[in-house]
Design an enzyme around this catalytic site. Structure first.
Site, PDB file in Angstrom:
ATOM      1  N   GLY A 187      -7.096   5.600  -4.814  1.00  0.00           N
ATOM      2  CA  GLY A 187      -7.706   6.857  -5.216  1.00  0.00           C
ATOM      3  C   GLY A 187      -6.682   7.936  -5.474  1.00  0.00           C
ATOM      4  N   GLY A 188      -5.485   7.531  -5.893  1.00  0.00           N
ATOM      5  CA  GLY A 188      -4.419   8.496  -6.118  1.00  0.00           C
ATOM      6  C   GLY A 188      -4.173   8.836  -7.574  1.00  0.00           C
TER       7      GLY A 188
ATOM      8  N   LYS B 184       1.911   4.612 -12.533  1.00  0.00           N
ATOM      9  CA  LYS B 184       1.940   5.304 -13.820  1.00  0.00           C
ATOM     10  C   LYS B 184       1.575   6.762 -13.592  1.00  0.00           C
ATOM     11  CE  LYS B 184      -2.768   5.757 -14.297  1.00  0.00           C
ATOM     12  NZ  LYS B 184      -3.506   7.052 -14.285  1.00  0.00           N
TER      13      LYS B 184
ATOM     14  N   ASP C 182      -7.344   0.724 -17.672  1.00  0.00           N
ATOM     15  CA  ASP C 182      -5.890   0.928 -17.648  1.00  0.00           C
ATOM     16  C   ASP C 182      -5.102  -0.380 -17.599  1.00  0.00           C
ATOM     17  OD1 ASP C 182      -6.348   3.622 -17.626  1.00  0.00           O
ATOM     18  OD2 ASP C 182      -5.758   3.946 -15.542  1.00  0.00           O
TER      19      ASP C 182
ATOM     20  N   SER D  17      -4.950  -1.225 -10.964  1.00  0.00           N
ATOM     21  CA  SER D  17      -4.767  -1.772 -12.311  1.00  0.00           C
ATOM     22  C   SER D  17      -3.398  -2.418 -12.457  1.00  0.00           C
ATOM     23  CB  SER D  17      -4.924  -0.659 -13.352  1.00  0.00           C
ATOM     24  OG  SER D  17      -6.234  -0.159 -13.362  1.00  0.00           O
TER      25      SER D  17
ATOM     26  N   PRO E 291      -1.080   4.838  -2.920  1.00  0.00           N
ATOM     27  CA  PRO E 291      -2.359   5.168  -2.280  1.00  0.00           C
ATOM     28  C   PRO E 291      -3.538   4.795  -3.172  1.00  0.00           C
ATOM     29  CG  PRO E 291      -1.349   7.147  -3.175  1.00  0.00           C
ATOM     30  CD  PRO E 291      -0.343   6.052  -3.344  1.00  0.00           C
TER      31      PRO E 291
ATOM     32  N   LEU F 208      -2.585   6.899  -9.603  1.00  0.00           N
ATOM     33  CA  LEU F 208      -1.302   6.300  -9.982  1.00  0.00           C
ATOM     34  C   LEU F 208      -1.460   4.897 -10.565  1.00  0.00           C
ATOM     35  CD1 LEU F 208       0.711   7.443  -6.839  1.00  0.00           C
ATOM     36  CD2 LEU F 208       0.926   8.365  -9.159  1.00  0.00           C
TER      37      LEU F 208
END
Length: 294
Positions: free
Chosen positions: A104-105, A16, A144, A111, A102, A107
């Site tokens: 800690g990205g 996302k 999320d 979640s 990744p 994106l």
């Protein structure tokens, strides 16, 4: 579906983007009030599921340094197992993960993996829980998760749990760049310099700002201070348009006119910077696979 089947069901777990992210306050419990626009990408992880006749859960490959029961995929499966057990059902599954996004990205990979697990096992185990019921379970795993369970681009408020679908967002092409740093969400949200008093917008004004490419991410400055590589990546992409960070980072994105344009920009970036090109989509690819396109 017959519980004795050994067939595998493969379902995407899409990324996302937060097309904008404003922090409007901090609650007494420490959580932050926010306003954001979520849109999915046609790019992400992939999960495969095979139901078992016992209640065992397996996950391959194992993620180094992460306890099996602490993995969000397993937590998601366990949360549904408890509902199955309450109905006298004995449910297990073998799960395979193809990890692309990744950690800690920003994106939403963890979640999304959790949500896809819940959506798929709800179907395979024939639990017949509604999306609303799944979302109420999922929010305990992460703020999320309900967005991915409901599967629609949306406007979100509160701590992210108040959701209004946005089926008519422009489905643009994006170039996404992933600096080789891990952005710590807790560190960003606890930082003294984080903006916490953005003006509360109504949804229409936020969408107008987004359409005019005049929106921002309130976490961006603090994330760039903590991880200078994020700031460097933003500066690189800003040469070609108006780049923004997604979530609490570290990934940065640029809206582009076409896939071809995204490729042209990517070719001008340093070779050591990881990038990918994806199209925005207002319906999650997991939903498309499990429930069709309507």
């Amino acid at each position: 579906m017959d519980n004795n089947t050994t067939a595998w069901l493969t379902v995407p777990a899409p990324a996302k983007l937060n097309l904008m992210l404003h922090i409007t306050g901090r609650r007494e419990d420490g959580y932050h009030e926010l306003q954001t626009i979520f849109q999915f990408l046609d790019y992400g992880d992939q999960l495969s599921f095979q139901i078992r006749t016992d209640d065992t859960l397996t996950l391959t490959p194992e993620i180094s340094g992460l306890n099996f029961e602490d993995n969000l995929i397993i937590k998601a499966a366990r949360s549904l197992q408890s509902h199955a057990n309450a109905r006298g059902k004995n449910c297990g599954a073998n799960i395979r993960l193809e990890k692309t996004l990744p950690m800690g990205g920003g994106l939403g990979g963890g979640s999304s993996d959790a949500a896809t697990t819940m959506l798929a096992l709800n179907v395979l185990w024939q639990l017949e829980l509604s999306l609303e019921e799944l979302a109420k379970i999922g929010v305990k795993l992460g703020a999320d998760v309900p967005v991915f369970i409901k599967g629609q681009a949306c406007w979100a408020e509160g701590i992210g749990e108040k959701i209004i679908p946005l089926p008519d967002l422009a489905e643009n092409w994006f170039l996404v760049a992933c600096p080789n740093v891990h952005s710590d969400t807790k560190e960003i949200f606890s930082h003294k310099e984080l903006t916490r008093d953005s003006q509360i917008l109504n949804m229409r004004h936020a969408l107008e700002g987004q359409a005019a490419n005049n929106s921002r991410n309130d976490c961006q400055l603090v994330a760039s201070k903590l991880n200078p590589e994020i700031g460097k990546t933003l500066n690189l992409l800003n040469k070609f348009g108006s780049a923004k960070m997604t979530g609490t980072g570290a990934c940065v994105f640029l809206s582009v006119a076409s896939e071809n344009k995204a490729t042209q920009v990517a070719n001008k970036l340093p070779a050591e910077l990881t990038t990918f090109i994806a199209k925005g989509t207002n319906l999650s690819s997991a939903h498309k696979v499990l429930f069709g396109s309507v």
